[in-house]
Scaffold this motif. Structure first.
Motif, mmCIF file in Angstrom:
data_model
loop_
_atom_site.group_PDB
_atom_site.id
_atom_site.type_symbol
_atom_site.label_atom_id
_atom_site.label_comp_id
_atom_site.label_asym_id
_atom_site.label_seq_id
_atom_site.Cartn_x
_atom_site.Cartn_y
_atom_site.Cartn_z
ATOM 1 N N ARG A 99 0.894 -1.209 0.077
ATOM 2 C CA ARG A 99 -0.016 0.257 -0.209
ATOM 3 C C ARG A 99 0.968 1.217 0.146
ATOM 4 N N ALA A 100 0.269 2.380 -0.590
ATOM 5 C CA ALA A 100 0.764 3.657 -0.419
ATOM 6 C C ALA A 100 -0.134 4.773 -0.298
ATOM 7 N N ALA A 101 0.026 5.547 0.649
ATOM 8 C CA ALA A 101 -0.790 6.744 0.986
ATOM 9 C C ALA A 101 -0.462 7.829 0.748
ATOM 10 N N ILE A 102 -1.090 8.837 0.340
ATOM 11 C CA ILE A 102 -0.516 10.134 0.019
ATOM 12 C C ILE A 102 -1.470 11.140 0.918
ATOM 13 N N TYR A 103 -0.849 12.077 1.719
ATOM 14 C CA TYR A 103 -1.709 12.759 2.798
ATOM 15 C C TYR A 103 -2.206 14.006 2.084
ATOM 16 N N LEU A 104 -3.391 14.284 2.333
ATOM 17 C CA LEU A 104 -4.056 15.388 1.697
ATOM 18 C C LEU A 104 -4.535 16.251 2.902
ATOM 19 N N GLY A 105 -4.168 16.043 4.117
ATOM 20 C CA GLY A 105 -4.799 16.913 4.996
ATOM 21 C C GLY A 105 -5.278 16.334 6.283
ATOM 22 N N GLN A 106 -6.715 16.367 6.489
ATOM 23 C CA GLN A 106 -7.122 15.357 7.492
ATOM 24 C C GLN A 106 -7.694 14.037 6.843
ATOM 25 N N ARG A 107 -7.139 13.703 5.641
ATOM 26 C CA ARG A 107 -7.371 12.373 4.691
ATOM 27 C C ARG A 107 -6.233 11.987 4.163
ATOM 28 N N TYR A 108 -6.309 10.520 3.850
ATOM 29 C CA TYR A 108 -5.344 10.006 3.055
ATOM 30 C C TYR A 108 -5.988 9.338 1.819
ATOM 31 N N LEU A 109 -5.288 9.402 0.794
ATOM 32 C CA LEU A 109 -5.533 8.901 -0.446
ATOM 33 C C LEU A 109 -4.955 7.571 -0.561
ATOM 34 N N ALA A 110 -5.466 6.316 -0.194
ATOM 35 C CA ALA A 110 -4.457 5.149 -0.303
ATOM 36 C C ALA A 110 -4.636 4.278 -1.469
ATOM 37 N N PHE A 111 -3.566 3.931 -1.994
ATOM 38 C CA PHE A 111 -3.460 3.072 -3.379
ATOM 39 C C PHE A 111 -2.858 1.619 -2.922
ATOM 40 N N SER A 112 -3.590 0.591 -3.576
ATOM 41 C CA SER A 112 -3.199 -0.554 -3.319
ATOM 42 C C SER A 112 -2.721 -1.536 -4.555
ATOM 43 N N ALA A 113 -2.897 -0.850 -5.765
ATOM 44 C CA ALA A 113 -2.551 -1.503 -7.098
ATOM 45 C C ALA A 113 -0.853 -1.407 -7.028
ATOM 46 N N THR A 114 -0.480 -2.652 -7.450
ATOM 47 C CA THR A 114 1.149 -2.692 -7.445
ATOM 48 C C THR A 114 1.663 -1.613 -8.322
ATOM 49 N N SER A 115 1.050 -1.309 -9.462
ATOM 50 C CA SER A 115 1.725 -0.301 -10.459
ATOM 51 C C SER A 115 1.793 1.094 -9.685
ATOM 52 N N HIS A 116 0.918 1.482 -8.830
ATOM 53 C CA HIS A 116 0.901 2.766 -7.822
ATOM 54 C C HIS A 116 1.969 2.682 -6.845
ATOM 55 N N VAL A 117 1.988 1.433 -6.102
ATOM 56 C CA VAL A 117 2.633 1.256 -5.153
ATOM 57 C C VAL A 117 4.237 1.483 -5.733
ATOM 58 N N ARG A 118 4.400 0.917 -6.648
ATOM 59 C CA ARG A 118 5.914 1.072 -7.318
ATOM 60 C C ARG A 118 6.269 2.466 -7.724
ATOM 61 N N LEU A 119 5.200 3.121 -8.226
ATOM 62 C CA LEU A 119 5.428 4.659 -8.710
ATOM 63 C C LEU A 119 5.963 5.351 -7.231
ATOM 64 N N PHE A 120 5.255 5.255 -6.298
ATOM 65 C CA PHE A 120 5.675 6.044 -5.032
ATOM 66 C C PHE A 120 6.952 5.355 -4.527
ATOM 67 N N THR A 121 7.326 4.307 -4.632
ATOM 68 C CA THR A 121 8.394 3.647 -4.074
ATOM 69 C C THR A 121 9.627 4.226 -5.090
ATOM 70 N N SER A 122 9.455 4.274 -6.585
ATOM 71 C CA SER A 122 10.507 4.896 -7.281
ATOM 72 C C SER A 122 10.716 6.431 -7.077
ATOM 73 N N HIS A 123 9.578 7.244 -6.687
ATOM 74 C CA HIS A 123 9.655 8.709 -6.493
ATOM 75 C C HIS A 123 10.616 8.674 -5.129
ATOM 76 N N PHE A 124 10.357 7.720 -3.889
ATOM 77 C CA PHE A 124 11.140 8.110 -2.630
ATOM 78 C C PHE A 124 12.633 7.642 -3.055
ATOM 79 N N ASP A 125 12.840 6.516 -3.817
ATOM 80 C CA ASP A 125 14.063 6.369 -4.172
ATOM 81 C C ASP A 125 15.188 7.201 -4.720
ATOM 82 N N ASP A 126 14.235 8.087 -5.674
ATOM 83 C CA ASP A 126 15.272 9.240 -6.207
ATOM 84 C C ASP A 126 15.487 10.109 -5.335
#
Length: 281
Positions: A231-258
């Motif tokens: 899972r990956a979750a982006i913080y929007l304030g008082q809410r999180y937008l959570a992603f569970s698709a493998t492609s989405h999780v990999r996208l966030f992982t790649s951004h972090f690793d950068d």
């Protein structure tokens, strides 16, 4: 995959969908508006064939499955809208600690690497005095709730399976040390205590806990967390937008690793750097 192999896979998935729904060939023929002979050919044990586009759409619609799944082009059985609903979810809290979601997802990912980009300083490394100051004026979370949530997160740091990486801009820490923006009302003594305590924690828990400081003039990131590969979750304030698709999780992982690759202060230097900011006050 060649055409013959795809036809056999189509037959296998179509037969399984019928069985799971308690349907027979006649039921499918009626629901999809097809001749029973057509359905029999599609389900032939020896020489199955692929349907034309119209028949495929009718079958997928009548069974509420994805045409791509029937053809072996997707591992998700559901239709696109249902897949999207599962893959992207909102998590919110009504006057409750938002970190209840983070804590649950963190526990779910136990034993896997957690990558975190906070909105300012990472809550897990904040002193109670800083948390009390930060949340004193909010109407969605009390200081007491913030402190309790942070204690729960800090308790996870002591577990042997913990593997957490945090990326923060160097300028965010330096701005905190100078008392800029949000921290303008926080005394220099409290800022000093925070930085020294944070530096000590980083050195105590390294390498299970690693902080990377990237340059805000070189890289930018919205606050988010990646929980292992689940899972990956982006913080929007008082809410999180959570992603569970493998492609989405990999996208966030790649951004972090950068962010990590372009860090100006590496994780093994971070504890000393942060403590140095505190000592200079």
């Amino acid at each position: 995959m060649d055409k013959t192999s795809r036809a056999f896979l189509f037959r296998e998935r179509l037969a399984g969908a019928l069985d799971s729904r308690g349907l027979n060939r006649s039921d499918l023929a009626r629901a999809a508006g097809l001749d029973r002979s057509t359905v029999s050919q599609l389900l032939s044990e020896d020489q199955p064939r692929l349907p034309n586009g119209q028949a495929l759409a009718s079958i997928a619609s009548s069974l509420s499955v994805s045409a791509d799944w029937l053809l072996g082009l997707s591992t998700h059985q559901g239709v696109a809208a249902e897949i999207l609903d599962r893959a992207v979810q909102f998590a919110e809290a009504d006057r409750n600690p938002v970190d209840d979601h983070l804590l649950a997802w963190q526990k779910e990912a136990a034993g896997s690497k957690i990558r975190h980009v906070p909105a300012n300083l990472p809550d897990v490394l904040k002193t109670e005095a800083v948390l009390a100051y930060e949340y004193a004026a909010t109407d969605y979370r009390t200081p007491g709730q913030a402190i309790t949530g942070t204690r729960d997160q800090q308790a996870l740091l002591t577990r042997p399976e913990t593997d957490m990486e945090i990326a923060v801009s160097r300028q965010a820490l330096e701005g905190f040390a100078r008392g800029e923006g949000l921290w303008s009302g926080l005394t220099s003594d409290l800022r000093r205590t925070q930085l020294i305590w944070m530096g000590d924690l980083l050195e105590t828990y390294y390498p299970s806990l690693r902080l990377h400081l990237f340059g805000a003039n070189d890289r930018y990131s919205a606050p988010f967390t990646v929980f292992g590969q689940k899972r990956a979750a982006i913080y929007l304030g008082q809410r999180y937008l959570a992603f569970s698709a493998t492609s989405h999780v990999r996208l966030f992982t790649s951004h972090f690793d950068d962010l990590v690759r372009h860090a100006q202060i590496r994780s093994h230097e971070a504890g000393g750097f942060v403590r140095g900011l505190g000592d200079a006050l």
